[in-house]
Write an enzyme that holds these catalytic residues in place. Sequence first.
Site, short mmCIF file in Angstrom:
data_model
loop_
_atom_site.label_atom_id
_atom_site.label_comp_id
_atom_site.label_asym_id
_atom_site.label_seq_id
_atom_site.Cartn_x
_atom_site.Cartn_y
_atom_site.Cartn_z
N TYR A 141 0.80 -1.22 0.00
CA TYR A 141 0.00 0.00 0.00
C TYR A 141 0.84 1.27 0.00
CZ TYR A 141 -4.55 -2.17 0.90
OH TYR A 141 -5.72 -2.87 0.79
N LYS A 206 4.00 -15.02 2.12
CA LYS A 206 4.19 -15.70 0.82
C LYS A 206 5.69 -15.91 0.67
CE LYS A 206 2.63 -17.27 -3.20
NZ LYS A 206 1.81 -18.48 -3.35
N ASP A 239 -1.98 -18.33 0.23
CA ASP A 239 -2.97 -19.04 -0.59
C ASP A 239 -3.60 -20.18 0.21
OD1 ASP A 239 -0.46 -20.24 -0.66
OD2 ASP A 239 -0.49 -20.71 -2.80
N ASP A 263 -6.09 -7.33 4.26
CA ASP A 263 -7.27 -6.72 3.64
C ASP A 263 -8.12 -7.80 2.99
OD1 ASP A 263 -8.96 -4.68 2.56
OD2 ASP A 263 -7.94 -4.92 0.63
N ASP A 267 -12.03 -9.73 4.38
CA ASP A 267 -13.30 -9.73 3.63
C ASP A 267 -13.78 -11.18 3.48
OD1 ASP A 267 -13.25 -6.94 3.27
OD2 ASP A 267 -13.93 -7.09 1.19
C1 IPM Z 1 -10.32 -1.48 4.11
C2 IPM Z 1 -10.49 -0.92 2.72
C3 IPM Z 1 -9.35 0.03 2.40
C4 IPM Z 1 -8.07 -0.79 2.39
C5 IPM Z 1 -9.47 0.82 1.08
C6 IPM Z 1 -10.79 1.50 0.94
C7 IPM Z 1 -8.35 1.81 0.97
O1 IPM Z 1 -10.63 -1.93 1.78
O2 IPM Z 1 -10.24 -0.70 5.06
O3 IPM Z 1 -10.30 -2.70 4.27
O4 IPM Z 1 -7.76 -1.46 1.40
O5 IPM Z 1 -7.37 -0.75 3.40
MN MN Z 2 -10.82 -3.90 2.66
#
Ligand code: IPM
Ligand code: MN
Length: 383
Positions: A141, A206, A239, A263, A267
């Site tokens: 990032y 990784k 992975d 990140d 999710d």
């Molecule tokens: C999160 C989001 C952010 C990230 C984006 C919106 C910059 O996906 O907070 O998980 O990738 O960190």
């Molecule tokens: Mn995110």
Amino acid sequence: MNATITVLPGDGIGPEVMVEALKVLKAVAAAGGHRFAFHEAPIGGNAIDVYGTALPDETLRQARAGDAVLLAAVGGPKWDDPAAKVRPEQGLLKIRKELGLFANIRPVKVTPFLAQSSPLRPEIVEGTDIVVIRELTGGLYFGPRKEGGEADAEPAAVPAALKARFPKSRYAYDTELYFEAEVERVVRLAAEMARARRKKLTSVDKANVLATGRLWRQVASRVMREEFPDIEVEHILVDAAAMHLIRRPTTFDVMVTSNMFGDILTDEASQIAGSMGLLPSASLGAPGTPGLYEPIHGSAPDIAGRGIANPLAMILSAAMMLRHSLGLAGEAAAVERAVAAVLAAGYRTPDLARPGETTVTTAGMGDAVVAALQPQVAGSWEH
Ligand code: IPM
Ligand code: MN
Ligand code: NAD
């Protein structure tokens, strides 16, 4: 206690879920005799529209001056042009970096009555209680990058022989860069958390392909061997981690990983819990700096403006703020109990509902949490 809280509602469903978290915090303050001053400020797309930047200086100043930052979500289709010079997400990345919030704590816990809301089988997800620690201010990032149209910051970074492979083709690159000290501090924080829990740490990297992965593994191994011999350590490749996470979620205690992997994996992990609308987070830096509390989900443009977003991730983020920044652990636990109670009572926003189940609105869910909080108010917060 007195506390100043910087409130950043952001875009899309951000303001909708923030209203509900503030309702809950006001109820907590009223019941406990606390005085919370809420200072709202712009961030993200709405800030771009008015100030031309995703993080106005004044917002950052307020964030630094307060005790904690509560943030909902930024972004949306209006600002999504890949050629745009300013993007809502820059505001989020900048505030994390400026406040030095290197550790993002993302708990993934399955509430028993919600096991049915997960796309995974209940017997797989029941009992899951994981804390993912995502490194937040380094890695892919924040490494050197080149973006189309911009002057190449490092002309030598891409060898001529490589450029010759696709002559006249535009190119871009991002770089994963980690310093040993960065890995060390986040692994140490994760291990300390594991020590207070079930004493197991899973480090995800990784290392079979990436130089940063090998550095990560070496540093994590050393820190654990030297400082945390009492903690069981498991190193897994990202992975495989993505697979193990949904195959055996109950075997994980604390997981620690890089910015990008954290990140993505969280999710995925939201589906173990049942919905993106359930997972809160806390971003912490050096002691004494304000923490930032935000749900892991985004601005959900597909459902924004309809009053159906799940506010629980935002409410649970506010609970994490009570615990980690304001020292109000009893109040935090009370909010978490209230959330569990409304879920047990069958309150469901559409993201949690199974076919045929009746649903509540965003405001309905927030009101239910406040109502569930009331009976505990008369007594002590502590149990
Ligand atoms: C999160 C989001 C952010 C990230 C984006 C919106 C910059 O996906 O907070 O998980 O990738 O960190
Ligand atoms: Mn995110
Ligand atoms: P998203 O998290 O906004 O949405 C993904 C899916 O989950 C959507 O179907 C959405 O409706 C659902 N969802 C998310 N939160 C929900 C909630 N509280 N209740 C019910 N359903 C919910 O991710 P996306 O669609 O990939 O991104 C949308 C925008 O949000 C993008 O601009 C992205 O950059 C931004 N984003 C911001 C943050 C943040 O501010 N922390 C985090 C992630 C994404």
